[in-house]
Design a protein around this motif. Structure first.
Motif, short mmCIF file in Angstrom:
data_model
loop_
_atom_site.label_atom_id
_atom_site.label_comp_id
_atom_site.label_asym_id
_atom_site.label_seq_id
_atom_site.Cartn_x
_atom_site.Cartn_y
_atom_site.Cartn_z
N THR A 80 0.85 -1.17 0.00
CA THR A 80 0.00 0.00 0.00
C THR A 80 0.90 1.23 0.00
OG1 THR A 80 -1.82 1.09 1.18
CG2 THR A 80 -0.16 -0.01 2.54
N SER A 81 0.34 2.38 0.30
CA SER A 81 1.13 3.61 0.41
C SER A 81 1.19 4.03 1.87
CB SER A 81 0.50 4.74 -0.42
OG SER A 81 -0.76 5.11 0.12
N PHE A 82 2.16 4.86 2.20
CA PHE A 82 2.28 5.34 3.57
C PHE A 82 1.01 6.06 4.00
CE2 PHE A 82 3.41 8.54 6.73
CZ PHE A 82 4.13 7.79 7.65
N ALA A 83 0.43 6.85 3.09
CA ALA A 83 -0.78 7.62 3.42
C ALA A 83 -1.96 6.72 3.75
CB ALA A 83 -1.14 8.54 2.25
N GLU A 84 -1.93 5.48 3.27
CA GLU A 84 -3.05 4.56 3.50
C GLU A 84 -2.88 3.69 4.73
OE1 GLU A 84 -6.07 4.14 1.93
OE2 GLU A 84 -5.51 6.11 1.15
N PHE A 85 -1.75 3.83 5.43
CA PHE A 85 -1.51 2.98 6.60
C PHE A 85 -2.66 3.05 7.61
CE2 PHE A 85 3.40 2.39 6.61
CZ PHE A 85 3.25 1.32 5.76
N MET A 86 -2.91 4.24 8.14
CA MET A 86 -3.90 4.37 9.19
C MET A 86 -5.32 4.07 8.71
SD MET A 86 -1.99 4.74 11.70
CE MET A 86 -2.46 5.57 13.22
N PRO A 87 -5.72 4.57 7.52
CA PRO A 87 -7.04 4.19 7.02
C PRO A 87 -7.21 2.68 6.84
CG PRO A 87 -6.24 6.10 5.84
CD PRO A 87 -5.10 5.61 6.67
N SER A 88 -6.15 2.00 6.43
CA SER A 88 -6.26 0.55 6.21
C SER A 88 -6.48 -0.20 7.53
CB SER A 88 -5.01 0.01 5.50
OG SER A 88 -3.87 0.07 6.34
N ILE A 89 -5.93 0.35 8.62
CA ILE A 89 -6.16 -0.25 9.93
C ILE A 89 -7.57 0.06 10.43
CG2 ILE A 89 -5.60 0.16 12.38
CD1 ILE A 89 -3.82 -1.89 11.35
N SER A 90 -7.97 1.31 10.32
CA SER A 90 -9.26 1.72 10.88
C SER A 90 -10.44 1.11 10.14
CB SER A 90 -9.37 3.26 10.89
OG SER A 90 -9.30 3.77 9.58
N THR A 91 -10.27 0.81 8.84
CA THR A 91 -11.36 0.23 8.06
C THR A 91 -11.31 -1.29 8.01
OG1 THR A 91 -10.09 0.41 6.01
CG2 THR A 91 -11.52 2.27 6.60
N GLY A 92 -10.27 -1.89 8.57
CA GLY A 92 -10.17 -3.34 8.59
C GLY A 92 -9.68 -3.96 7.30
N ARG A 93 -9.13 -3.15 6.38
CA ARG A 93 -8.59 -3.73 5.15
C ARG A 93 -7.38 -4.62 5.43
NH1 ARG A 93 -9.21 1.56 3.03
NH2 ARG A 93 -6.96 1.83 2.81
N VAL A 94 -6.66 -4.30 6.50
CA VAL A 94 -5.55 -5.14 6.93
C VAL A 94 -5.67 -5.38 8.43
CG1 VAL A 94 -4.00 -4.30 5.11
CG2 VAL A 94 -3.97 -3.20 7.36
N ASP A 95 -4.99 -6.41 8.89
CA ASP A 95 -4.99 -6.72 10.32
C ASP A 95 -3.86 -6.03 11.06
OD1 ASP A 95 -7.11 -8.73 10.04
OD2 ASP A 95 -5.57 -9.93 9.02
N ALA A 96 -2.79 -5.69 10.33
CA ALA A 96 -1.61 -5.12 10.97
C ALA A 96 -0.78 -4.34 9.95
CB ALA A 96 -0.75 -6.25 11.57
N ILE A 97 0.08 -3.48 10.47
CA ILE A 97 1.08 -2.79 9.67
C ILE A 97 2.44 -3.17 10.22
CG2 ILE A 97 2.01 -0.56 8.93
CD1 ILE A 97 -0.80 0.62 9.66
N LEU A 98 3.29 -3.74 9.37
CA LEU A 98 4.66 -4.08 9.77
C LEU A 98 5.57 -3.56 8.67
CD1 LEU A 98 6.80 -5.41 11.49
CD2 LEU A 98 6.12 -7.64 10.58
N SER A 99 6.00 -2.31 8.83
CA SER A 99 6.70 -1.65 7.72
C SER A 99 7.52 -0.46 8.21
CB SER A 99 5.66 -1.19 6.68
OG SER A 99 6.29 -0.74 5.50
N GLY A 100 8.41 -0.69 9.17
CA GLY A 100 9.24 0.40 9.67
C GLY A 100 8.42 1.55 10.20
N PHE A 101 7.28 1.26 10.81
CA PHE A 101 6.31 2.27 11.22
C PHE A 101 6.60 2.73 12.64
CE2 PHE A 101 1.51 3.32 11.43
CZ PHE A 101 1.70 4.51 10.74
N THR A 102 6.81 4.04 12.80
CA THR A 102 7.19 4.58 14.10
C THR A 102 5.98 4.71 15.02
OG1 THR A 102 8.99 5.81 13.06
CG2 THR A 102 8.37 6.47 15.29
N ASP A 103 6.19 4.31 16.26
CA ASP A 103 5.15 4.42 17.29
C ASP A 103 5.18 5.82 17.88
OD1 ASP A 103 3.58 4.34 19.55
OD2 ASP A 103 4.67 2.71 20.54
N TYR A 104 4.20 6.65 17.47
CA TYR A 104 4.03 7.98 18.05
C TYR A 104 2.72 8.00 18.84
CZ TYR A 104 7.58 9.70 14.76
OH TYR A 104 8.74 9.92 14.05
#
Length: 273
Positions: A80-104
Motif C-alpha cells: 500500500t502507500s504510507f498515506a493509506e496505513f492508518m485508514p487501512s487499519i481503521s477500516t479493517g482492510r488489513v490486520d496489521a502494519i509491519l513496515s518500519g512504522f514509528t510508534d508515536y
C-alpha cells in the motif's frame, strides 16, 4: 527408543504450543488462517524488493514471517502507500502494519503498537566533507534535509532550538529519505537525517559516500500497528515477538540486517511518545 520418544514429545509440544497461540487470535483470523499485513517496500533494510528477484525482503519481512510461524498463520503481505496505513487499519482492510512504522503517541487513537525496535534520527554528511563536521553542533546554521513524511524535521528543529541558539539549523523537508540523500550528494543541503537503523545498510551499499555525525538526537520505537479494539491480537502479537526474542530468532535477524544496536530486550505496547 528413549531418544525417539523424546523427539516425538518435543514435536507434539511444539505443535500444541503453535496451536495455543493461534487459538488466541481473533476468531476470523484463526479461521482464515492468515494475517493481512500492510507494507511499503521502500525502506531498506527494513523492507524493500530484492533487485535481483523482485521478492519482498528485509528485516520486517523476515520478522513477519517468523511471527506468522509462531502464531500458526500465513502472512499475506499487502502493498500500500504510507498515506493509506492508518485508514487501512481503521477500516479493517488489513490486520496489521509491519513496515518500519514509528510508534508515536499521536497515532494511538487509531492504532495500538507492539514495539520491537529502538531507533532515532541520525545526522550524516557527505564522506568528502566529514572533516568539517566534528560533532552535531557543527551543523548549526547549516541546511539539513529529512523526510517530511516523518517527525524528523520537527525533531531536528527542536534539537536546533535547544542547542544552536541564534544560529539555527535550516531544516529542509524532503520527499522521503532517498530524496534527502540525493540532495546531499548534489550539495543542495549540507547534511541529512534519517533513522539510525537504516544507515549501516545504506553505507554498505554506497561505500565512502556518507559519514555519520554525533549520536541519534532522539529515541523512538518502531512497532507493529494493530487495531485499537483488537486486544486479543495485540496480546498474541506481543507474545509472539517475546517468544522470538527468547528463542534467539530475533537476535539472529538483527545480526543478519546489521540492526543489533537497535535491539530491545522485551516487546512493549505503545511505548512511543
Amino acid at each position: 527408543m528413549m531418544m525417539k520418544r523424546f523427539l516425538l514429545a518435543a514435536v507434539f509440544l511444539g505443535v500444541m504450543s503453535a496451536s495455543a497461540m493461534a487459538a488466541e487470535l481473533p476468531p476470523e483470523i484463526a479461521k482464515r488462517g492468515s494475517l493481512k499485513v500492510a507494507i511499503v517496500p521502500n525502506y531498506p533494510p527494513m523492507e524493500f524488493r530484492d533487485p535481483a528477484t523482485n521478492a519482498l525482503s528485509g528485516f520486517d519481512v523476515d520478522l513477519g514471517e517468523a511471527i506468522g510461524r509462531k502464531l500458526g498463520v500465513k502472512i499475506e503481505w499487502t502493498e500500500t502507500s504510507f498515506a493509506e496505513f492508518m485508514p487501512s487499519i481503521s477500516t479493517g482492510r488489513v490486520d496489521a502494519i509491519l513496515s518500519g512504522f514509528t510508534d508515536y503517541a499521536s497515532r494511538h487513537e487509531v492504532a495500538t503498537f507492539v514495539d520491537y525496535l529502538r531507533s532515532g534520527p541520525q545526522f550524516f554528511v557527505q564522506h568528502s566533507r566529514k572533516a568539517e563536521f566534528k560533532d552535531a553542533m557543527s551543523l548549526c546554521g547549516k541546511k539539513v534535509g529529512s523526510s517530511r513524511r516523518t517527525m524528523f524535521p520537527a525533531q531536528i528543529a527542536a534539537w536546533s532550538e535547544k542547542n544552536c541558539g541564534s544560529n539555527p539549523i535550516q531544516v529542509v523537508g524532503t520527499d522521503g529519505s532517498a530524496d534527502a540523500r540525493t540532495q546531499l550528494r548534489q550539495g543542495r543541503i549540507d547534511a541529512a537525517a534519517q533513522g539510525n537503523e537504516t544507515l549501516p545498510y545504506i553505507m554498505d551499499l554506497e561505500p565512502n559516500t556518507y559519514a555519520t555525525v554525533g549520536e541519534p538526537i532522539a529515541q523512538q520505537f518502531t512497532g507493529i500497528a494493530l487495531p485499537v479494539k483488537e486486544k486479543a491480537l495485540q496480546q498474541a502479537m506481543l507474545e509472539a515477538v517475546d517468544a522470538l526474542i527468547a528463542d534467539g530468532t530475533y537476535k539472529a535477524l538483527l545480526a543478519k540486517w546489521k540492526l543489533s544496536d537497535n535491539a530491545i530486550e522485551k516487546a512493549t505496547i505503545n511505548a512511543g511518545q
